[in-house]
Design an enzyme around this catalytic site. Structure first.
Site, mmCIF file in Angstrom:
data_model
loop_
_atom_site.group_PDB
_atom_site.id
_atom_site.type_symbol
_atom_site.label_atom_id
_atom_site.label_comp_id
_atom_site.label_asym_id
_atom_site.label_seq_id
_atom_site.Cartn_x
_atom_site.Cartn_y
_atom_site.Cartn_z
ATOM 1 N N GLU A 40 0.847 -1.190 0.000
ATOM 2 C CA GLU A 40 0.000 0.000 0.000
ATOM 3 C C GLU A 40 0.887 1.247 0.000
ATOM 4 O O GLU A 40 1.972 1.258 0.580
ATOM 5 C CB GLU A 40 -0.871 -0.004 1.258
ATOM 6 C CG GLU A 40 -1.803 1.194 1.391
ATOM 7 C CD GLU A 40 -2.577 1.208 2.703
ATOM 8 O OE1 GLU A 40 -3.662 1.800 2.713
ATOM 9 O OE2 GLU A 40 -2.099 0.617 3.701
ATOM 10 N N LYS A 112 -9.642 1.549 -2.323
ATOM 11 C CA LYS A 112 -9.835 1.023 -0.972
ATOM 12 C C LYS A 112 -11.219 1.369 -0.444
ATOM 13 O O LYS A 112 -11.609 2.539 -0.393
ATOM 14 C CB LYS A 112 -8.751 1.610 -0.058
ATOM 15 C CG LYS A 112 -8.726 1.064 1.363
ATOM 16 C CD LYS A 112 -7.554 1.699 2.100
ATOM 17 C CE LYS A 112 -7.398 1.173 3.515
ATOM 18 N NZ LYS A 112 -6.251 1.817 4.197
ATOM 19 N N CYS A 152 -5.104 -3.217 2.863
ATOM 20 C CA CYS A 152 -4.841 -2.974 4.282
ATOM 21 C C CYS A 152 -6.060 -3.178 5.193
ATOM 22 O O CYS A 152 -6.435 -4.316 5.471
ATOM 23 C CB CYS A 152 -4.243 -1.585 4.446
ATOM 24 S SG CYS A 152 -3.334 -1.350 6.003
#
Length: 271
Positions: A40, A112, A152
């Site tokens: 990330e 995300k 994440c």
């Protein structure tokens, strides 16, 4: 399928990171990697948002994406560029990952979905203050099978991972910049759980070490089998990790425990 993970300590200068990633992709390709995974925020990790704003570009103008696409084509390898900070359609940034083919073209994008808004005592993070959340889950086609894209904090939401597996993912990428407190407590157990629940290979490329913006990340990039076994743990040192995975293990694991097929609808009992 032979893969490489780039475990990095990304800084605050995207131009330097672009040059570094291109060189690392070349090194990984020379070692036989067919697909390379990066963490990330591979191009910029800067918690000073005023300073970061001067380095965040639109996708078409981002130097890191341009360099990585060129490196993928030059070395004829696929690259999962874990994510970049980019300018979005609105006033906020977007945390977006890319799957890049071996000809340098972008095969898939993922923004995300779950943003990291937490208080950890000594640390407080409000990703939603600067970033807009994505809305679409993505499974991308690769020569080896379906690749589910996550980033994440997504790892804490198992419904997303089940949906990816049910939609055809055999491999799930989890690029991350995990904090040290949350990493020490939860990183391994969360990733092993997502692999076991879905019967997928889980590839988690992570940021590590002390960063120029003052933060510290946990490292421990992992490759986890569909049975939940840790096949690679890179520890805390930056570098390139290599692993070979067998996609036949996906059906083997799902055949032993067919939890994806056993899920049933239910309702909550009234108190």
């Amino acid at each position: 399928m032979k893969l490489a993970i780039l475990q990095t300590s990304t800084g605050i200068d995207p131009a330097a990171e672009a040059e570094f990633l291109a060189a690392q992709i070349g090194d990984a390709a020379a070692q036989g990697a067919q697909i390379i995974f990066t963490p990330e925020m591979s191009g910029l990790l800067d918690r000073d948002r005023a300073r970061a704003a001067g380095n965040v570009r639109h996708e078409a103008d981002d130097p890191v994406l341009t360099a990585v696409c060129a490196a993928a084509a030059r070395h004829a390898v696929w690259v999962h560029l874990g994510s970049l900070a980019l300018r979005g359609a609105a006033s906020k940034f977007v945390n977006r990952g890319f799957l890049i083919r071996s000809d340098g073209e972008i095969a898939a994008r993922y923004a995300k979905i779950h943003l990291f808004d937490v208080s950890l005592g000594s640390e407080s993070w409000r990703e939603s203050a600067a970033y807009e959340a994505g809305e679409e889950a993505v499974v991308a086609a690769t020569p080896w099978g379906g690749l589910g894209l996550t980033i994440c904090y997504d790892v804490r939401f198992p419904a997303l991972y089940r949906a990816l597996a049910e939609t055809g993912a055999a491999i799930i990428a989890v690029p991350a910049a995990f904090t040290r407190p949350t990493g020490q407590a939860h990183w391994h157990v969360l990733l092993r759980a997502r692999a076991i629940e879905t019967g997928c290979w889980v590839i988690a490329a992570a940021q590590t070490g002390e960063h120029q913006d003052g933060r510290a990340t946990y490292g421990h990039s992992l490759v986890i089998s569909p049975w939940g076994e840790v096949m690679l743990d890179m520890g805390e040192a930056p570098g390139i990790g290599l692993a070979s995975i067998d996609l036949a293990e996906v059906e083997a694991a799902r055949g032993k425990v067919p939890a994806l097929h056993h899920a049933r609808p239910f309702r909550m009992a009234q108190p």
